[in-house]
Scaffold this active site. Structure first.
Site, PDB file in Angstrom:
ATOM      1  N   LYS A 167       0.838  -1.201   0.000  1.00 32.82           N
ATOM      2  CA  LYS A 167       0.000   0.000   0.000  1.00 32.82           C
ATOM      3  C   LYS A 167       0.876   1.256   0.000  1.00 32.82           C
ATOM      4  O   LYS A 167       2.076   1.179   0.311  1.00 32.82           O
ATOM      5  CB  LYS A 167      -0.911  -0.003   1.230  1.00 32.82           C
ATOM      6  CG  LYS A 167      -0.168   0.035   2.562  1.00 32.82           C
ATOM      7  CD  LYS A 167      -1.098  -0.298   3.733  1.00 32.82           C
ATOM      8  CE  LYS A 167      -0.349  -0.269   5.052  1.00 32.82           C
ATOM      9  NZ  LYS A 167      -1.129  -0.889   6.140  1.00 32.82           N
ATOM     10  N   ARG A 221     -10.483  -0.165  14.812  1.00 27.54           N
ATOM     11  CA  ARG A 221     -10.309   0.638  13.603  1.00 27.54           C
ATOM     12  C   ARG A 221     -11.317   0.136  12.575  1.00 27.54           C
ATOM     13  O   ARG A 221     -12.306   0.802  12.312  1.00 27.54           O
ATOM     14  CB  ARG A 221      -8.870   0.489  13.128  1.00 27.54           C
ATOM     15  CG  ARG A 221      -8.449   1.493  12.111  1.00 27.54           C
ATOM     16  CD  ARG A 221      -6.962   1.486  11.846  1.00 27.54           C
ATOM     17  NE  ARG A 221      -6.529   0.288  11.117  1.00 27.54           N
ATOM     18  CZ  ARG A 221      -5.288   0.129  10.636  1.00 27.54           C
ATOM     19  NH1 ARG A 221      -4.375   1.074  10.834  1.00 27.54           N
ATOM     20  NH2 ARG A 221      -4.953  -0.962   9.981  1.00 27.54           N
ATOM     21  N   TYR A 264      13.266  31.872   4.942  1.00 25.14           N
ATOM     22  CA  TYR A 264      12.035  32.604   5.250  1.00 25.14           C
ATOM     23  C   TYR A 264      11.936  32.949   6.731  1.00 25.14           C
ATOM     24  O   TYR A 264      12.308  32.159   7.593  1.00 25.14           O
ATOM     25  CB  TYR A 264      10.817  31.763   4.854  1.00 25.14           C
ATOM     26  CG  TYR A 264      10.591  31.685   3.357  1.00 25.14           C
ATOM     27  CD1 TYR A 264      10.583  32.843   2.563  1.00 25.14           C
ATOM     28  CD2 TYR A 264      10.367  30.461   2.736  1.00 25.14           C
ATOM     29  CE1 TYR A 264      10.364  32.773   1.197  1.00 25.14           C
ATOM     30  CE2 TYR A 264      10.137  30.380   1.369  1.00 25.14           C
ATOM     31  CZ  TYR A 264      10.146  31.542   0.601  1.00 25.14           C
ATOM     32  OH  TYR A 264       9.917  31.463  -0.746  1.00 25.14           O
ATOM     33  N   MET A 292       9.289  25.084   0.507  1.00 31.67           N
ATOM     34  CA  MET A 292       8.541  24.108  -0.295  1.00 31.67           C
ATOM     35  C   MET A 292       9.484  23.267  -1.161  1.00 31.67           C
ATOM     36  O   MET A 292       9.329  22.044  -1.252  1.00 31.67           O
ATOM     37  CB  MET A 292       7.534  24.835  -1.202  1.00 31.67           C
ATOM     38  CG  MET A 292       6.615  23.895  -1.953  1.00 31.67           C
ATOM     39  SD  MET A 292       5.551  24.748  -3.132  1.00 31.67           S
ATOM     40  CE  MET A 292       4.576  25.781  -2.051  1.00 31.67           C
TER      41      MET A 292
HETATM   42  C1  LIG Z   1      -0.364  -1.806   6.935  1.00 31.30           C
HETATM   43  C2  LIG Z   1      -0.864  -3.105   7.441  1.00 31.30           C
HETATM   44  C3  LIG Z   1       0.018  -4.185   7.645  1.00 31.30           C
HETATM   45  C4  LIG Z   1       1.516  -4.066   7.536  1.00 31.30           C
HETATM   46  O1  LIG Z   1       2.069  -3.686   8.776  1.00 31.30           O
HETATM   47  P1  LIG Z   1       3.650  -3.564   8.988  1.00 31.30           P
HETATM   48  O2  LIG Z   1       3.802  -3.111  10.392  1.00 31.30           O
HETATM   49  O3  LIG Z   1       4.120  -2.545   8.001  1.00 31.30           O
HETATM   50  O4  LIG Z   1       4.215  -4.912   8.718  1.00 31.30           O
HETATM   51  C5  LIG Z   1      -0.530  -5.420   7.970  1.00 31.30           C
HETATM   52  N1  LIG Z   1      -1.871  -5.563   8.132  1.00 31.30           N
HETATM   53  C6  LIG Z   1      -2.732  -4.538   7.987  1.00 31.30           C
HETATM   54  C7  LIG Z   1      -4.185  -4.769   8.213  1.00 31.30           C
HETATM   55  C8  LIG Z   1      -2.265  -3.266   7.647  1.00 31.30           C
HETATM   56  O5  LIG Z   1      -3.117  -2.246   7.526  1.00 31.30           O
END
Ligand SMILES: *Cc1c(COP(=O)(O)O)cnc(C)c1O
Length: 370
Positions: A38, A136, A265, A314
């Site tokens: 991701k 979550r 700045y 920036m």
């Molecule tokens: C991002 C994520 C991971 C990966 O976690 P790491 O600590 O980077 O290994 C695994 N499972 C879920 C559900 C995640 O959102």
């Protein structure tokens, strides 16, 4: 490694292979390994990283959002892709690109069933996400009967896996909490297995989970993100991994600043002694935020630490090179295997995850595979 001639994030695919092999060595040969790619593979480059991992034989990928999965399919990635946080609006595309949704609530389940009926797909793979304490995303225990009832009414969907996510797998002070999450997950999966006439596979561990709980909670698959990119959330593991990304740039211009003159700045840096400064072609638009400025953090020039002075702009930052022998055009390392992104992140009270994923798409990615 080639010396930088502009700002680049150099990704070392051999280091990725090293980290992959290390993480594999921590689990049983029969346990599947899912790579989390991701957020552009944690700020690196999802496509190149996924192609390499596919060659290495990874079992699964995960992305957060549907569009990330689609871009992998569009370049020919064939490995199953779990979408961790799909939204109903994405379901049509998810099915079209054969992505596998995490189903985390009754509302999302109902919506996916509806879409699957519309498209008349059979035994479409879905993954049930349960909340065991992170609070979550995820179903709660009491949803199990509802899920079973709804799925019985349709043969469009098939539960491929059941999973949950640990809240503090890297924190040894929270071991009791984590063990409770593991027990809770076992209870849920046992109940589900009893009520289904087939057995979905199970997974719970992220990188720190693999490091700390592989004996207790390996199940059938583990999910690793940050570990692949070279960070283990503790020094002992960091020592076994190699950060795959080196963020580097060059010195654009050098100035000599006399006492009472200022830099940048709002005149945030003011010289007390004669000071030599270098201006670098990257700034907060590239992912080095203002929190790294005003002496908080360092970059490395010819092996020596140079503080970032004044406000980060920036497109530029200025560093103090008074005591460093260097010239315009010389390479500057922001972070890399020898100058850790974790340390740089900590200097601004954040973590490697945030620093890495914040490197903006303006920064050119280059690749090394030897
Ligand atoms: C991002 C994520 C991971 C990966 O976690 P790491 O600590 O980077 O290994 C695994 N499972 C879920 C559900 C995640 O959102």
């Amino acid at each position: 490694m080639p010396k930088a001639t502009e700002t680049v994030l150099e990704i070392n695919l051999k280091s990725l292979e090293h980290n992959y092999t290390y993480l594999r060595s921590k689990i049983k040969a029969s346990t599947k390994l899912l790579s989390v790619v991701k957020a552009f593979a944690y700020g690196s480059d999802a496509i190149t990283v996924a192609k390499k991992l596919e060659l290495l034989g990874v079992d699964y990928f995960a992305v957060a959002y549907a569009a990330e999965g689609i871009s992998l399919r569009e370049v020919g990635i064939k490995t199953p892709i779990l979408v961790l946080h799909p939204l109903s609006v994405n379901f049509k595309d998810i099915i079209k690109h054969h992505l596998e949704p995490s189903i985390y609530s009754k509302r999302i389940l109902d919506a996916f069933i509806k879409e699957s009926e519309k498209q008349k797909i059979k035994d479409y793979p879905i993954h049930l996400k349960f909340n065991t304490g992170l609070n979550r995303l995820g179903f709660i225990d009491n949803d199990i009967d509802y899920i079973i009832e709804e799925l019985k009414k349709t043969n469009f969907l098939k539960i491929t896996s059941v999973f949950s996510h640990l809240a503090a797998s890297e924190d040894h002070n929270e071991k009791e909490f984590t063990l409770n999450q593991i027990a809770h997950f076992k209870k849920i999966t046992t109940l589900l297995d009893r009520k289904l006439n087939y057995k979905p596979f199970k997974h719970l561990l992220n990188t720190s989970g693999i490091i700390n709980y592989a004996n207790e909670a390996q199940f059938n698959m583990v999910r690793t993100g940050i570990g692949l990119y070279g960070f283990g959330n503790e020094a002992k593991i960091d020592a076994k991994l190699i950060p795959i990304a080196t963020f580097k740039t060059i010195i654009s211009q050098i100035h000599t600043i006399e006492p009472k003159q200022s830099v940048g700045y709002n005149r945030a840096f003011s010289a007390t002694n004669t000071t030599k400064t270098a201006t670098l072609p990257l700034g907060h638009a590239d992912g080095i935020g203002r929190q790294y400025g005003n002496g908080k953090s360092f970059v490395t020039v010819n092996g020596k630490k140079a503080p970032i002075i004044g406000n980060v702009c920036m497109d530029m930052i200025m560093i103090d090179i008074t005591n460093i022998d260097c010239n315009e055009g010389d390479e500057v390392i922001i972070f890399g295997p020898d100058f850790s992104a974790e340390e740089l992140a900590n200097s601004a009270k954040t973590i490697s995850y945030e620093l890495l994923t914040g490197i903006s798409q303006r920064v050119k990615r280059t690749f090394v595979d030897n």
